[in-house]
Design an enzyme around this catalytic site. Sequence first.
Site, PDB file in Angstrom:
ATOM      1  N   LYS A   1       0.855  -1.195   0.000  1.00 35.15           N
ATOM      2  CA  LYS A   1       0.000   0.000   0.000  1.00 35.15           C
ATOM      3  C   LYS A   1       0.882   1.232   0.000  1.00 35.15           C
ATOM      4  O   LYS A   1       2.073   1.199   0.355  1.00 35.15           O
ATOM      5  CB  LYS A   1      -0.921   0.022   1.224  1.00 35.15           C
ATOM      6  CG  LYS A   1      -0.229   0.057   2.585  1.00 35.15           C
ATOM      7  CD  LYS A   1       0.242   1.436   3.055  1.00 35.15           C
ATOM      8  CE  LYS A   1       0.938   1.381   4.408  1.00 35.15           C
ATOM      9  NZ  LYS A   1       1.627   2.663   4.761  1.00 35.15           N
TER      10      LYS A   1
ATOM     11  N   PRO B   1       9.598  -4.404  -0.173  1.00 30.42           N
ATOM     12  CA  PRO B   1      10.728  -4.044   0.694  1.00 30.42           C
ATOM     13  C   PRO B   1      10.284  -3.844   2.144  1.00 30.42           C
ATOM     14  O   PRO B   1       9.212  -3.297   2.415  1.00 30.42           O
ATOM     15  CB  PRO B   1      11.234  -2.726   0.091  1.00 30.42           C
ATOM     16  CG  PRO B   1      10.758  -2.749  -1.324  1.00 30.42           C
ATOM     17  CD  PRO B   1       9.450  -3.466  -1.301  1.00 30.42           C
TER      18      PRO B   1
ATOM     19  N   LEU C   1       5.491   0.594   3.089  1.00 26.56           N
ATOM     20  CA  LEU C   1       4.574  -0.026   2.129  1.00 26.56           C
ATOM     21  C   LEU C   1       3.648  -1.059   2.769  1.00 26.56           C
ATOM     22  O   LEU C   1       2.812  -1.651   2.087  1.00 26.56           O
ATOM     23  CB  LEU C   1       5.365  -0.678   0.989  1.00 26.56           C
ATOM     24  CG  LEU C   1       6.146   0.302   0.110  1.00 26.56           C
ATOM     25  CD1 LEU C   1       7.016  -0.465  -0.893  1.00 26.56           C
ATOM     26  CD2 LEU C   1       5.216   1.254  -0.625  1.00 26.56           C
TER      27      LEU C   1
ATOM     28  N   GLY D   1       4.070  -4.121   4.017  1.00 23.74           N
ATOM     29  CA  GLY D   1       4.155  -5.517   3.624  1.00 23.74           C
ATOM     30  C   GLY D   1       3.825  -6.483   4.746  1.00 23.74           C
ATOM     31  O   GLY D   1       3.088  -7.455   4.544  1.00 23.74           O
TER      32      GLY D   1
ATOM     33  N   ASP E   1      -2.248  -1.018  10.696  1.00 26.00           N
ATOM     34  CA  ASP E   1      -2.442  -1.062   9.242  1.00 26.00           C
ATOM     35  C   ASP E   1      -3.144  -2.328   8.771  1.00 26.00           C
ATOM     36  O   ASP E   1      -3.623  -2.384   7.637  1.00 26.00           O
ATOM     37  CB  ASP E   1      -1.092  -0.965   8.513  1.00 26.00           C
ATOM     38  CG  ASP E   1      -0.520   0.442   8.521  1.00 26.00           C
ATOM     39  OD1 ASP E   1      -1.230   1.370   8.947  1.00 26.00           O
ATOM     40  OD2 ASP E   1       0.638   0.603   8.113  1.00 26.00           O
TER      41      ASP E   1
END
Length: 303
Positions: A8, A106, A111, A113, A148
């Site tokens: 994201k 990464p 982001l 992950g 998140d």
Amino acid sequence: MRVLSPAKINLHLRVGPKQTDGFHPLVSWMVTVGLFDILDFTLDTAGRVDLSCSDPMLAVDDRNLIVRAARILQAEMTKTSGGETSRKPIPPGQRGVRIVLRKIIPMGGGLGGGSSDAATTLIALNDLWSLGLSHQRLSEIAAGLGSDVPFFLNGPSGICTGRGEIVEKIDPPRVRWVVLLLPEISMPTPIVYRQFDQMPMIRGWNDAVDWAQWRNLLAEDLLRKLQNDLEPPAFSISPILLQLKESAEMLVARPVRMSGSGSTLFTLYDISECAKRAADEIQRKLAIRAICVPLATTEEGSG
């Protein structure tokens, strides 16, 4: 069962002052992008939870959100949602899984992950173990795993408030392409927030936004409206990241923003060919990995 787990970006991120509980209230527009980790799930009827990963630097024990998500679901009683499950429930003592994670997103780049992988694990094991847990219950578990994680149960586009765990789904932006700049710079979130707390408070963090109007803007118009309140503290910690942002903006002649607490930077495009050219030019002239991927998608990107 093989599942793609998307990254994201925070298109827009406003951060309020630290509360008495030690957390910061947020307003963030999160959108998935076409960059994915790959998870393979295999049923283990001996009740074990085993995680292996392509990246040897990633913990594969109870420190990993994937393992923690699986352990929590193991503790859940077999339930149904909207009727009987589609297959015979697996006895609780036999609910185990072998998970293989191919790590592509990464780590430490803003982001999401790890959060995405945890959400993917909740969805996959709810099916694989025939638990029949409701979306609401999965969302409650997700919120306990991390701020998140709930977003990835509600993507591809949502306004996240509270600590980030309250998600209002909204239509994705009209813009369909994003160029991600992926510097090899680690920006630990707690350090960025500590620096944020030492800086003057940014006003208007909770101002109302007409999201419906924003989502219909063209790429350059939308970029000019986007903010990230964690950019100033991140750039004060890493002046090299600020230099990269400014160099990229000069090169592509449009704003470049940071996702989350960094270090990933991004810019937006309406046309895929333009985005691909920009990624190639950034990579060639700035010697930084840059990729062009779809925005707000559940399909694999173009690389």
